[in-house]
Design an enzyme around this catalytic site. Structure first.
Site, PDB file in Angstrom:
ATOM      1  N   ASP A  59       0.856  -1.185   0.000  1.00 12.57           N
ATOM      2  CA  ASP A  59       0.000   0.000   0.000  1.00 12.57           C
ATOM      3  C   ASP A  59       0.890   1.233   0.000  1.00 12.57           C
ATOM      4  O   ASP A  59       1.583   1.516   0.983  1.00 12.57           O
ATOM      5  CB  ASP A  59      -0.900  -0.032   1.244  1.00 12.57           C
ATOM      6  CG  ASP A  59      -1.934   1.083   1.252  1.00 12.57           C
ATOM      7  OD1 ASP A  59      -1.765   2.060   0.497  1.00 12.57           O
ATOM      8  OD2 ASP A  59      -2.906   0.980   2.038  1.00 12.57           O
ATOM      9  N   HIS A  60       0.853   1.997  -1.095  1.00 10.74           N
ATOM     10  CA  HIS A  60       1.757   3.133  -1.244  1.00 10.74           C
ATOM     11  C   HIS A  60       1.386   4.307  -0.346  1.00 10.74           C
ATOM     12  O   HIS A  60       2.150   5.266  -0.229  1.00 10.74           O
ATOM     13  CB  HIS A  60       1.779   3.585  -2.709  1.00 10.74           C
ATOM     14  CG  HIS A  60       3.114   4.110  -3.142  1.00 10.74           C
ATOM     15  ND1 HIS A  60       4.196   4.221  -2.296  1.00 10.74           N
ATOM     16  CD2 HIS A  60       3.553   4.563  -4.347  1.00 10.74           C
ATOM     17  CE1 HIS A  60       5.231   4.717  -2.940  1.00 10.74           C
ATOM     18  NE2 HIS A  60       4.868   4.932  -4.199  1.00 10.74           N
ATOM     19  N   ARG A  61       0.229   4.255   0.300  1.00  7.42           N
ATOM     20  CA  ARG A  61      -0.109   5.286   1.271  1.00  7.42           C
ATOM     21  C   ARG A  61       0.739   5.147   2.532  1.00  7.42           C
ATOM     22  O   ARG A  61       0.980   6.129   3.246  1.00  7.42           O
ATOM     23  CB  ARG A  61      -1.590   5.198   1.661  1.00  7.42           C
ATOM     24  CG  ARG A  61      -2.570   5.456   0.531  1.00  7.42           C
ATOM     25  CD  ARG A  61      -3.989   5.204   0.974  1.00  7.42           C
ATOM     26  NE  ARG A  61      -4.194   3.820   1.404  1.00  7.42           N
ATOM     27  CZ  ARG A  61      -5.357   3.336   1.842  1.00  7.42           C
ATOM     28  NH1 ARG A  61      -6.417   4.143   1.914  1.00  7.42           N
ATOM     29  NH2 ARG A  61      -5.461   2.065   2.209  1.00  7.42           N
TER      30      ARG A  61
END
Length: 488
Positions: free
Chosen positions: A457-459
């Protein structure tokens, strides 16, 4: 004890994790059976697992409300139990009005026998503008709907409708069958009885008529397949073969008879919902790393040879799981959840293992896997996989996962781009281990190689953190002994 207090209806319970429905796979009891408290009575498949539900009361089964294969919502009655069968037989249900004054519910057969009169202003069936077969409206073409009965000219010798009332409508009169008639010849072309044109010049047609030869049975040898004098003369002498009819190949069918419709329910339905929600909620990034795992495979062979490990199932997945757990200790942010206004970093690792079962994809997890020794981790993985294959994984075993491994290598696949399970920030795809040419110590040698794919998850995880986490897993699999010495 009254009959009403003796009979207990058992509703489908909430099996946890917010499940709203379940499919009845199998009834373990039947009407008339005597059951005990907590005896399994039905096997239900929820969106997460197949579970056996125990009875809340002891007694005798009086009724089963839903057959096998039915999907039932949580809270709906599924079975009735007489909790005091020794008190004597139950009173027969009354066919008169109930004490409250309500009439008994009519049966489906009695309802079907009732003929409902058309409402005021409605057009009766059979009238122009009324209901026709198939739900259409009977219309006089070109004149719009009319609410009068259609009139036909009486046939000669027909009996008047008033004197010929029959209990059932008469079958339509058969239509006469008209034999096909040959079309007239034009421009040197003779038409056959089926309408196909035969190419022949007028002198040839005259010769065929004189010799009694049917042109439609000949195959022409002239230009464009036309029939010549020689063709007619050979036919008259019996030297030519009759043209064989050409049978057209049946067109392929692409209808419903060649399609299969599979209901989406249970595990498949939950998987679809979770994957769709994750794919369009968490911004996925996937990185790949190909590593030489020859030393890791040799370490597994040495481990299998030890006396205390001879009865333990040792697989490459065990070392991958250990590598992931050690890498999480070095990069704790990978084991976290996006919670809107905050990121929840977890000090425990519930390690999920994606398992393909007959019921679909499930992801049970090993609870608090980071605290287990290598032997305990091996036993837990073996028990998890065997339970999943038998279809007995409980909903609790599939809840609370924090990080997942999907072993696509067992299918001969090199790697993949896995989708994150909801609530997790990383998932690792472990590909097949293959013998491949590899540069080792300056020389090309055959080594055992695998490819890892990490989706995150790039968040939460940026490129640097994801790359370091994946690199640490690769370093451990390249040289497990050296990594253990360096990290512990």
């Amino acid at each position: 004890m009254s009959d009403m207090s003796r009979i207990k209806t058992f509703n489908l319970p909430d099996l946890g994790e917010g499940l709203t429905e379940g499919e009845i796979l199998a009834w373990l009891v039947k009407v008339g059976d005597t059951i005990e408290l907590n005896q399994p009575i039905v096997e239900v498949e929820t969106a997460k697992a197949a579970v056996e539900i125990p009875a809340k009361w002891a007694g005798q089964v009086q009724a089963i409300f839903h057959p096998e294969g039915t999907t039932v919502e949580v809270g709906v009655p599924i079975i009735a139990i007489d909790t005091d069968p020794g008190a004597g037989p139950l009173e027969a249900p009354s066919t008169t009005a109930t004490p409250s004054g309500d009439l008994p519910t009519p049966s489906a057969a009695s309802l079907a026998a009732v003929e409902v009169a058309p409402a005021e202003g409605m057009i009766e069936p059979g009238l122009i503008g009324g209901a026709a077969p198939g739900g259409r409206t009977a219309v006089l073409v070109g004149y719009g709907p009319r609410t009068t009965a259609a009139k036909r000219r009486p046939r000669k010798g027909a009996v008047p409708a008033q004197a010929a009332a029959a209990p059932a409508p008469a079958a339509p009169a058969p239509q006469p069958v008209v034999a096909p008639v040959a079309a007239p010849a034009r421009n040197g072309q003779a038409a056959t009885a089926t309408g196909a044109l035969v190419l022949a010049k007028p002198p040839v047609r005259k010769l065929a008529k004189d010799l009694g030869v049917d042109l439609s049975t000949l195959t022409g040898s002239g230009p464009l397949g036309s029939i010549t004098r020689e063709d007619v003369q050979q036919a008259a002498s019996g030297a030519v073969a009759v043209a064989e009819p050409i049978v057209a190949a049946a067109a392929p069918s692409f209808g419903a008879d060649r399609e299969q419709r599979i209901p989406v329910k249970g595990v498949r339905k939950l998987t679809a919902e979770n994957m769709s929600r994750s794919a369009f909620t968490a911004p996925h990034v996937t990185e790949f790393l190909t590593v030489d795992v020859t030393r890791a495979m040799k370490a597994l062979d040495r481990l299998r040879g030890r006396r205390e490990w001879r009865d333990v199932r040792v697989s490459p997945l065990l070392l991958v799981a250990k590598a992931v757990l050690l890498a999480v200790q070095r990069h704790p942010m990978v084991n976290s959840t996006w919670a809107g206004d905050e990121i929840v970093v977890k000090d425990y690792v519930n390690l999920g293992i994606a398992a393909a079962t007959e019921r679909g994809l499930i992801v049970p997890n090993v609870k608090d896997a980071g605290r287990l020794s290598l032997r305990e981790l091996a036993d837990s993985l073996t028990d998890l996989v065997q339970t999943a294959k038998s279809g007995r994984t409980s909903p609790a075993a599939m809840s609370g996962g924090t990080l997942t491994i999907t072993n696509v290598g067992v299918f001969g696949v090199d790697t993949g781009t896995p989708i994150l399970p909801p609530g997790e920030s990383a998932i690792l795809a472990f590909g097949a281990v293959r013998e491949m040419p590899w540069v080792h110590k300056g020389k090309v040698k055959v080594r055992q190689v695998t490819t890892l794919g990490l989706s995150f998850d790039h968040r939460i995880i940026d490129g640097e953190l994801g790359s370091k986490f994946l690199r640490d897993i690769g370093d451990f699999l390249t040289d497990p002994e050296a990594a253990l010495l360096a990290w512990t």
